[in-house]
Design a protein around this motif. Structure first.
Motif, PDB file in Angstrom:
ATOM      1  N   ASP A 203      -5.070  68.127 -18.954  1.00 33.29           N
ATOM      2  CA  ASP A 203      -5.071  69.351 -19.742  1.00 33.29           C
ATOM      3  C   ASP A 203      -5.095  70.524 -18.776  1.00 33.29           C
ATOM      4  OD1 ASP A 203      -5.533  71.507 -21.425  1.00 33.29           O
ATOM      5  OD2 ASP A 203      -6.900  70.401 -22.732  1.00 33.29           O
ATOM      6  N   VAL A 204      -4.061  71.357 -18.837  1.00 34.91           N
ATOM      7  CA  VAL A 204      -3.953  72.471 -17.896  1.00 34.91           C
ATOM      8  C   VAL A 204      -5.174  73.382 -17.978  1.00 34.91           C
ATOM      9  CG1 VAL A 204      -2.550  74.469 -17.235  1.00 34.91           C
ATOM     10  CG2 VAL A 204      -1.441  72.364 -17.992  1.00 34.91           C
ATOM     11  N   ARG A 205      -5.801  73.457 -19.150  1.00 35.56           N
ATOM     12  CA  ARG A 205      -6.994  74.289 -19.312  1.00 35.56           C
ATOM     13  C   ARG A 205      -8.170  73.776 -18.491  1.00 35.56           C
ATOM     14  NH1 ARG A 205      -7.113  74.132 -25.765  1.00 35.56           N
ATOM     15  NH2 ARG A 205      -6.669  71.966 -25.179  1.00 35.56           N
ATOM     16  N   ASP A 206      -8.102  72.519 -18.078  1.00 35.61           N
ATOM     17  CA  ASP A 206      -9.173  71.923 -17.268  1.00 35.61           C
ATOM     18  C   ASP A 206      -8.865  71.988 -15.773  1.00 35.61           C
ATOM     19  OD1 ASP A 206     -10.508  71.245 -19.589  1.00 35.61           O
ATOM     20  OD2 ASP A 206      -9.578  69.267 -19.713  1.00 35.61           O
ATOM     21  N   TYR A 207      -7.886  72.801 -15.409  1.00 37.20           N
ATOM     22  CA  TYR A 207      -7.467  72.870 -14.002  1.00 37.20           C
ATOM     23  C   TYR A 207      -8.634  73.244 -13.087  1.00 37.20           C
ATOM     24  CZ  TYR A 207      -4.954  74.495  -9.824  1.00 37.20           C
ATOM     25  OH  TYR A 207      -4.517  74.690  -8.540  1.00 37.20           O
ATOM     26  N   ILE A 208      -9.359  74.305 -13.426  1.00 41.20           N
ATOM     27  CA  ILE A 208     -10.463  74.745 -12.569  1.00 41.20           C
ATOM     28  C   ILE A 208     -11.598  73.723 -12.574  1.00 41.20           C
ATOM     29  CG2 ILE A 208     -12.254  76.506 -12.264  1.00 41.20           C
ATOM     30  CD1 ILE A 208     -10.287  78.578 -13.232  1.00 41.20           C
ATOM     31  N   SER A 209     -11.924  73.189 -13.724  1.00 38.64           N
ATOM     32  CA  SER A 209     -13.017  72.210 -13.782  1.00 38.64           C
ATOM     33  C   SER A 209     -12.673  70.928 -13.028  1.00 38.64           C
ATOM     34  CB  SER A 209     -13.360  71.884 -15.245  1.00 38.64           C
ATOM     35  OG  SER A 209     -12.254  71.304 -15.910  1.00 38.64           O
ATOM     36  N   SER A 210     -11.366  70.654 -12.842  1.00 37.99           N
ATOM     37  CA  SER A 210     -10.969  69.442 -12.113  1.00 37.99           C
ATOM     38  C   SER A 210     -11.203  69.572 -10.612  1.00 37.99           C
ATOM     39  CB  SER A 210      -9.481  69.130 -12.373  1.00 37.99           C
ATOM     40  OG  SER A 210      -8.641  70.058 -11.713  1.00 37.99           O
ATOM     41  N   TRP A 211     -11.518  70.778 -10.141  1.00 37.60           N
ATOM     42  CA  TRP A 211     -11.726  70.976  -8.707  1.00 37.60           C
ATOM     43  C   TRP A 211     -12.945  70.217  -8.187  1.00 37.60           C
ATOM     44  CZ3 TRP A 211     -10.960  77.031  -8.354  1.00 37.60           C
ATOM     45  CH2 TRP A 211      -9.614  77.318  -8.637  1.00 37.60           C
ATOM     46  N   SER A 212     -13.815  69.791  -9.062  1.00 40.36           N
ATOM     47  CA  SER A 212     -14.980  69.029  -8.628  1.00 40.36           C
ATOM     48  C   SER A 212     -14.618  67.579  -8.310  1.00 40.36           C
ATOM     49  CB  SER A 212     -16.068  69.055  -9.711  1.00 40.36           C
ATOM     50  OG  SER A 212     -15.598  68.461 -10.909  1.00 40.36           O
ATOM     51  N   LEU A 213     -13.376  67.162  -8.664  1.00 42.08           N
ATOM     52  CA  LEU A 213     -12.916  65.796  -8.433  1.00 42.08           C
ATOM     53  C   LEU A 213     -11.953  65.748  -7.247  1.00 42.08           C
ATOM     54  CD1 LEU A 213     -12.071  64.930 -12.155  1.00 42.08           C
ATOM     55  CD2 LEU A 213     -14.221  64.465 -10.960  1.00 42.08           C
ATOM     56  N   ASN A 214     -11.793  64.573  -6.675  1.00 39.59           N
ATOM     57  CA  ASN A 214     -10.825  64.415  -5.583  1.00 39.59           C
ATOM     58  C   ASN A 214      -9.423  64.808  -6.027  1.00 39.59           C
ATOM     59  OD1 ASN A 214     -12.364  63.557  -3.370  1.00 39.59           O
ATOM     60  ND2 ASN A 214     -12.401  61.445  -4.102  1.00 39.59           N
ATOM     61  N   TYR A 215      -9.065  64.438  -7.263  1.00 39.69           N
ATOM     62  CA  TYR A 215      -7.736  64.756  -7.779  1.00 39.69           C
ATOM     63  C   TYR A 215      -7.545  66.270  -7.842  1.00 39.69           C
ATOM     64  CZ  TYR A 215      -3.591  64.554 -10.746  1.00 39.69           C
ATOM     65  OH  TYR A 215      -2.306  64.688 -11.238  1.00 39.69           O
ATOM     66  N   GLY A 216      -8.530  66.967  -8.385  1.00 38.29           N
ATOM     67  CA  GLY A 216      -8.433  68.410  -8.511  1.00 38.29           C
ATOM     68  C   GLY A 216      -8.424  69.117  -7.163  1.00 38.29           C
ATOM     69  N   THR A 270       0.201  65.325  -1.428  1.00 42.67           N
ATOM     70  CA  THR A 270       0.791  64.599  -2.560  1.00 42.67           C
ATOM     71  C   THR A 270       0.485  63.114  -2.460  1.00 42.67           C
ATOM     72  OG1 THR A 270       2.593  66.222  -2.694  1.00 42.67           O
ATOM     73  CG2 THR A 270       2.936  64.116  -3.794  1.00 42.67           C
ATOM     74  N   ALA A 271       0.545  62.584  -1.245  1.00 38.30           N
ATOM     75  CA  ALA A 271       0.213  61.169  -1.038  1.00 38.30           C
ATOM     76  C   ALA A 271      -1.240  60.899  -1.411  1.00 38.30           C
ATOM     77  CB  ALA A 271       0.470  60.783   0.413  1.00 38.30           C
ATOM     78  N   PHE A 272      -2.145  61.791  -1.002  1.00 41.83           N
ATOM     79  CA  PHE A 272      -3.556  61.649  -1.361  1.00 41.83           C
ATOM     80  C   PHE A 272      -3.739  61.780  -2.864  1.00 41.83           C
ATOM     81  CE2 PHE A 272      -7.854  63.303  -2.020  1.00 41.83           C
ATOM     82  CZ  PHE A 272      -8.606  62.378  -1.303  1.00 41.83           C
ATOM     83  N   LEU A 273      -3.034  62.741  -3.450  1.00 40.76           N
ATOM     84  CA  LEU A 273      -3.125  62.989  -4.893  1.00 40.76           C
ATOM     85  C   LEU A 273      -2.705  61.765  -5.695  1.00 40.76           C
ATOM     86  CD1 LEU A 273      -3.549  65.306  -7.055  1.00 40.76           C
ATOM     87  CD2 LEU A 273      -1.094  65.707  -6.867  1.00 40.76           C
ATOM     88  N   GLY A 274      -1.633  61.108  -5.226  1.00 40.94           N
ATOM     89  CA  GLY A 274      -1.106  59.960  -5.959  1.00 40.94           C
ATOM     90  C   GLY A 274      -2.029  58.763  -5.989  1.00 40.94           C
ATOM     91  N   GLN A 275      -3.035  58.738  -5.100  1.00 41.41           N
ATOM     92  CA  GLN A 275      -3.960  57.604  -5.050  1.00 41.41           C
ATOM     93  C   GLN A 275      -5.309  57.910  -5.693  1.00 41.41           C
ATOM     94  OE1 GLN A 275      -2.709  54.763  -4.092  1.00 41.41           O
ATOM     95  NE2 GLN A 275      -0.805  55.824  -3.537  1.00 41.41           N
ATOM     96  N   GLN A 276      -5.442  59.114  -6.301  1.00 41.00           N
ATOM     97  CA  GLN A 276      -6.702  59.491  -6.937  1.00 41.00           C
ATOM     98  C   GLN A 276      -6.630  59.320  -8.453  1.00 41.00           C
ATOM     99  OE1 GLN A 276      -9.145  60.111  -4.741  1.00 41.00           O
ATOM    100  NE2 GLN A 276      -7.487  59.805  -3.242  1.00 41.00           N
ATOM    101  N   GLU A 277      -7.775  59.075  -9.043  1.00 39.80           N
ATOM    102  CA  GLU A 277      -7.836  58.975 -10.496  1.00 39.80           C
ATOM    103  C   GLU A 277      -7.693  60.363 -11.109  1.00 39.80           C
ATOM    104  OE1 GLU A 277     -11.443  57.066 -11.640  1.00 39.80           O
ATOM    105  OE2 GLU A 277     -10.573  55.062 -11.497  1.00 39.80           O
ATOM    106  N   PRO A 278      -6.755  60.544 -12.051  1.00 38.78           N
ATOM    107  CA  PRO A 278      -6.630  61.839 -12.712  1.00 38.78           C
ATOM    108  C   PRO A 278      -7.858  62.114 -13.573  1.00 38.78           C
ATOM    109  CG  PRO A 278      -5.179  60.206 -13.724  1.00 38.78           C
ATOM    110  CD  PRO A 278      -5.754  59.569 -12.506  1.00 38.78           C
ATOM    111  N   PRO A 279      -8.071  63.379 -13.974  1.00 40.84           N
ATOM    112  CA  PRO A 279      -9.283  63.736 -14.730  1.00 40.84           C
ATOM    113  C   PRO A 279      -9.532  62.883 -15.965  1.00 40.84           C
ATOM    114  CG  PRO A 279      -8.146  65.709 -14.017  1.00 40.84           C
ATOM    115  CD  PRO A 279      -7.258  64.554 -13.647  1.00 40.84           C
TER     116      PRO A 279
END
Length: 357
Positions: A203-216, A270-279
């Motif tokens: 959810d694009v609205r959760d973009y800032i809150s996702s910063w606490s995760l590796n994916y974000g 992008t490589a790191f992003l692809g191996q992380q769990e999305p929010p």
């Protein structure tokens, strides 16, 4: 996991190299510098795609088999899992691609370049088939990832070929006349498809809150790396064009190399992003170690942005670094400009992180 990040970065680099090499083969010689690309490098890139694309499949096989019944688990993953079927298709296409290059003089006859580009695009589709976005939708995620990957491969591929494999900087003004609009178009498709791909995954609205995760965190850093990309794109497309009109001896290749290196950094994120769990797949408590470091474990919840004295200070610092980047360009200091652009990214990152509450 480190091997996944490295091989994924190399995978993207192989695609970009092939795309750039073949596109420049189609360009008339008076509209590009002299480019030296050897046929064996094309074979290495194709083999790299087949090998590097297998790494996540191999990791999955090892995790499932735990060292026992390896043969049956390998068969199961390759023929039953999407990631395995995608790799099997990738491997088959790569083999036929290599045979195509062996049979036809692609680097000597432009008639066969279109076929090589078609093979490259089919391989991009194959990789996109097993992407995060594709796994969450029937076809839209696959389409967005394919467009995103293709646009980036064209953009950085031409940069790599012109910046690293050009023997001279002749015809550079003619080269910029067609490459600058191509880069703008690729950048536009990259941004638009990237936004829609992000909307599929989270959810694009959760973009800032996702910063606490590796994916974000990796997504944020990837987006911030667009700042030096825009800076170097402006330098390479507009400023250098004016400088070449006044100074014919000016060599723009180091600036192209600097931009391609920043784009390679984006490949790493992008490589790191692809191996992380999305929010949506995260438990919500799997905080990023990098994010937790700045807050000493005291995670602000819910995470939202608001200006603070520290974020204002880092914002001012970012503006200063941006001004210094422009100043160092006037001094023809490529290395210093590159370092300052990375400090610009760091300053903006700190301005955002210290503004969370």
């Amino acid at each position: 996991m480190a091997v996944l990040y490295v091989t994924e970065t190399l995978l993207y680099s192989c695609f970009s190299f092939l795309m750039g090499a073949f596109i420049l083969q189609l360009i008339p010689s008076h509209k590009k510098p002299s480019i030296l690309i050897r046929e064996r490098w094309l074979y290495v890139a194709i083999a790299g795609i087949a090998v590097f694309a297998f790494t996540p499949v191999a990791v999955l096989i090892m995790e499932l088999s735990k060292g026992t019944d390896l043969a049956s688990i390998t068969q199961l993953v390759i023929f039953s899992f999407t990631i395995g079927k995608a790799w099997a298709f990738t491997f088959a296409v790569a083999v036929f691609f290599a045979l195509y290059l062996f049979t036809f003089p692609v680097l000597a006859d432009k008639r066969f370049v279109i076929g090589a580009l078609i093979f490259t695009i089919v391989l991009i589709f194959s990789i996109s088939w097993s992407s995060h976005a594709a796994s969450l939708t029937e076809w839209t995620g696959f389409l967005y990832h394919s467009v995103h990957f293709t646009a980036v491969s064209i953009w950085i591929g031409i940069l790599i070929a012109a910046g690293w494999f050009a023997k001279d900087h002749s015809n550079w003004l003619s080269f910029l006349k067609w490459f600058s609009p191509v880069a703008v178009i690729c950048f536009s498709f990259t941004i638009i498809s990237g936004f829609f791909m992000m909307a599929v995954i989270m959810d694009v609205r959760d973009y800032i809150s996702s910063w606490s995760l590796n994916y974000g965190q990796s997504l944020l850093i990837k987006h911030l790396l667009l700042l030096p990309i825009l800076l170097f794109a402006f330098i390479n497309s507009f400023s250098i064009k004016k400088r070449l009109q006044k100074q014919k001896e000016f060599d723009p290749r180091p600036w192209m190399k600097a931009e391609s290196i920043v784009l390679l950094f984006i490949f790493v994120t992008t490589a790191f992003l692809g191996q992380q769990e999305p929010p949506h797949a995260s438990s919500g408590s799997d905080y990023s170690p990098l994010f937790a470091y700045f807050y000493n474990g005291n995670i602000p919840m819910p995470t939202q942005f608001g200006w603070s004295s520290m974020s204002l200070l880092f914002s001012i610092t970012a503006v200063l670094f941006f001004a210094l980047c422009l100043w160092s360009y006037t001094k023809k200091a490529v290395g210093i400009t590159f370092i300052l652009s990375m400090l610009l990214v760091f300053s903006v990152y700190m301005a955002l992180i210290t503004g969370l509450h």
